[in-house]
Design a protein around this motif. Structure first.
Motif, PDB file in Angstrom:
ATOM      1  N   ASN A   1       0.807  -1.219   0.000  1.00  0.00           N
ATOM      2  CA  ASN A   1       0.000   0.000   0.000  1.00  0.00           C
ATOM      3  C   ASN A   1       0.840   1.269   0.000  1.00  0.00           C
ATOM      4  N   THR A   2       2.132   1.153  -0.258  1.00  0.00           N
ATOM      5  CA  THR A   2       3.012   2.318  -0.276  1.00  0.00           C
ATOM      6  C   THR A   2       3.492   2.576  -1.692  1.00  0.00           C
ATOM      7  N   ILE A   3       3.377   3.838  -2.114  1.00  0.00           N
ATOM      8  CA  ILE A   3       3.965   4.226  -3.389  1.00  0.00           C
ATOM      9  C   ILE A   3       5.019   5.279  -3.116  1.00  0.00           C
ATOM     10  N   GLU A   4       6.088   5.195  -3.872  1.00  0.00           N
ATOM     11  CA  GLU A   4       7.165   6.174  -3.759  1.00  0.00           C
ATOM     12  C   GLU A   4       7.621   6.502  -5.169  1.00  0.00           C
ATOM     13  N   TYR A   5       7.764   7.789  -5.440  1.00  0.00           N
ATOM     14  CA  TYR A   5       8.172   8.196  -6.776  1.00  0.00           C
ATOM     15  C   TYR A   5       8.984   9.480  -6.697  1.00  0.00           C
ATOM     16  N   LYS A   6       9.871   9.636  -7.650  1.00  0.00           N
ATOM     17  CA  LYS A   6      10.664  10.849  -7.778  1.00  0.00           C
ATOM     18  C   LYS A   6       9.891  11.797  -8.675  1.00  0.00           C
ATOM     19  N   VAL A   7       9.866  13.086  -8.304  1.00  0.00           N
ATOM     20  CA  VAL A   7       9.151  14.077  -9.092  1.00  0.00           C
ATOM     21  C   VAL A   7      10.105  15.076  -9.719  1.00  0.00           C
ATOM     22  N   LYS A   8       9.669  15.570 -10.854  1.00  0.00           N
ATOM     23  CA  LYS A   8      10.352  16.647 -11.571  1.00  0.00           C
ATOM     24  C   LYS A   8       9.309  17.728 -11.809  1.00  0.00           C
ATOM     25  N   VAL A   9       9.568  18.926 -11.306  1.00  0.00           N
ATOM     26  CA  VAL A   9       8.650  20.045 -11.460  1.00  0.00           C
ATOM     27  C   VAL A   9       8.960  20.733 -12.781  1.00  0.00           C
ATOM     28  N   THR A  10       7.938  20.867 -13.624  1.00  0.00           N
ATOM     29  CA  THR A  10       8.131  21.514 -14.931  1.00  0.00           C
ATOM     30  C   THR A  10       7.572  22.930 -14.951  1.00  0.00           C
ATOM     31  N   GLN A  11       6.724  23.274 -13.999  1.00  0.00           N
ATOM     32  CA  GLN A  11       6.271  24.647 -13.801  1.00  0.00           C
ATOM     33  C   GLN A  11       6.328  24.882 -12.307  1.00  0.00           C
ATOM     34  N   ALA A  12       7.341  25.624 -11.892  1.00  0.00           N
ATOM     35  CA  ALA A  12       7.626  25.764 -10.461  1.00  0.00           C
ATOM     36  C   ALA A  12       7.012  27.024  -9.862  1.00  0.00           C
ATOM     37  N   ILE A  13       6.823  26.986  -8.570  1.00  0.00           N
ATOM     38  CA  ILE A  13       6.471  28.157  -7.785  1.00  0.00           C
ATOM     39  C   ILE A  13       7.799  28.783  -7.356  1.00  0.00           C
ATOM     40  N   PRO A  14       7.970  30.098  -7.576  1.00  0.00           N
ATOM     41  CA  PRO A  14       9.245  30.737  -7.229  1.00  0.00           C
ATOM     42  C   PRO A  14       9.684  30.416  -5.795  1.00  0.00           C
ATOM     43  N   GLY A  15      10.935  29.985  -5.672  1.00  0.00           N
ATOM     44  CA  GLY A  15      11.500  29.652  -4.374  1.00  0.00           C
ATOM     45  C   GLY A  15      11.322  28.210  -3.952  1.00  0.00           C
ATOM     46  N   TRP A  16      10.476  27.457  -4.666  1.00  0.00           N
ATOM     47  CA  TRP A  16      10.263  26.049  -4.350  1.00  0.00           C
ATOM     48  C   TRP A  16      11.239  25.197  -5.143  1.00  0.00           C
ATOM     49  N   THR A  17      11.529  24.035  -4.626  1.00  0.00           N
ATOM     50  CA  THR A  17      12.425  23.099  -5.285  1.00  0.00           C
ATOM     51  C   THR A  17      11.800  22.557  -6.576  1.00  0.00           C
ATOM     52  N   THR A  18      12.632  22.019  -7.438  1.00  0.00           N
ATOM     53  CA  THR A  18      12.129  21.484  -8.714  1.00  0.00           C
ATOM     54  C   THR A  18      12.301  19.973  -8.825  1.00  0.00           C
ATOM     55  N   GLU A  19      12.794  19.329  -7.777  1.00  0.00           N
ATOM     56  CA  GLU A  19      12.938  17.871  -7.754  1.00  0.00           C
ATOM     57  C   GLU A  19      12.731  17.377  -6.331  1.00  0.00           C
ATOM     58  N   GLY A  20      12.294  16.118  -6.215  1.00  0.00           N
ATOM     59  CA  GLY A  20      12.113  15.554  -4.886  1.00  0.00           C
ATOM     60  C   GLY A  20      11.550  14.154  -4.961  1.00  0.00           C
ATOM     61  N   THR A  21      11.171  13.650  -3.802  1.00  0.00           N
ATOM     62  CA  THR A  21      10.584  12.325  -3.681  1.00  0.00           C
ATOM     63  C   THR A  21       9.287  12.434  -2.897  1.00  0.00           C
ATOM     64  N   HIS A  22       8.262  11.725  -3.375  1.00  0.00           N
ATOM     65  CA  HIS A  22       6.995  11.637  -2.643  1.00  0.00           C
ATOM     66  C   HIS A  22       6.825  10.208  -2.161  1.00  0.00           C
ATOM     67  N   THR A  23       6.428  10.052  -0.925  1.00  0.00           N
ATOM     68  CA  THR A  23       6.128   8.747  -0.338  1.00  0.00           C
ATOM     69  C   THR A  23       4.712   8.814   0.205  1.00  0.00           C
ATOM     70  N   LEU A  24       3.828   7.957  -0.319  1.00  0.00           N
ATOM     71  CA  LEU A  24       2.414   7.989   0.047  1.00  0.00           C
ATOM     72  C   LEU A  24       1.936   6.603   0.425  1.00  0.00           C
ATOM     73  N   ALA A  25       1.038   6.542   1.394  1.00  0.00           N
ATOM     74  CA  ALA A  25       0.424   5.277   1.806  1.00  0.00           C
ATOM     75  C   ALA A  25      -1.057   5.315   1.447  1.00  0.00           C
ATOM     76  N   LEU A  26      -1.534   4.236   0.855  1.00  0.00           N
ATOM     77  CA  LEU A  26      -2.936   4.093   0.498  1.00  0.00           C
ATOM     78  C   LEU A  26      -3.724   3.717   1.744  1.00  0.00           C
TER      79      LEU A  26
END
Length: 135
Positions: free
Chosen positions: A83-108
């Motif tokens: 029930n756990t998903i983990e994925y790397k993200v790439k931001v293609t339209q960023a909010i100024p000052g926010w990072t453009t890469e990261g990891t999300h870990t979510l539990a269903l």
């Protein structure tokens, strides 16, 4: 005879326990996470939608959200384990000052209606929460 019965009972118990463990992992894995999810993190996030696509254990996401009126667009690729998903993200339209890469870990959630977890990027973490709105 009594020793043989104890061995038989032990083997039966081991078989049943193993079957239930495998079945429960399979049942968790079969909950469908494909579809449309709404970003419900907090009141600052509006018009947030994430599309999740699962191909075997591989996860693909696309996410659009507006934070205090500013749009963010990202995509991610990762995997699912139970029930756990983990994925790397790439931001293609960023909010100024926010990072453009990261990891999300979510539990269903047990009922399959929510994905709850956190993002991690540049040593920072924060909450994430999605509610399933598509079929």
């Amino acid at each position: 005879m009594e020793l043989a019965m104890k061995k038989y009972n032990s083997l039966t118990l081991l078989f049943v326990s193993t079957f239930l463990a495998v079945f429960s992992v399979s049942a968790a894995q079969t909950k469908n996470i494909n579809g449309l999810w709404e970003d419900v993190n907090n009141e600052h996030f509006k018009n947030g939608h994430m599309i999740v696509s699962q191909d075997k254990d591989a996860i693909y996401i696309t996410h659009y959200v507006e934070f205090k009126g500013l749009p963010l667009v990202e995509y991610g690729i990762g995997s699912r384990s139970g029930n756990t998903i983990e994925y790397k993200v790439k931001v293609t339209q960023a909010i100024p000052g926010w990072t453009t890469e990261g990891t999300h870990t979510l539990a269903l959630s047990n009922d399959g209606t929510q994905l709850v977890g956190y993002y991690s990027s540049d040593g920072k973490t924060g909450p994430l929460k999605f509610k399933k709105i598509g079929k």
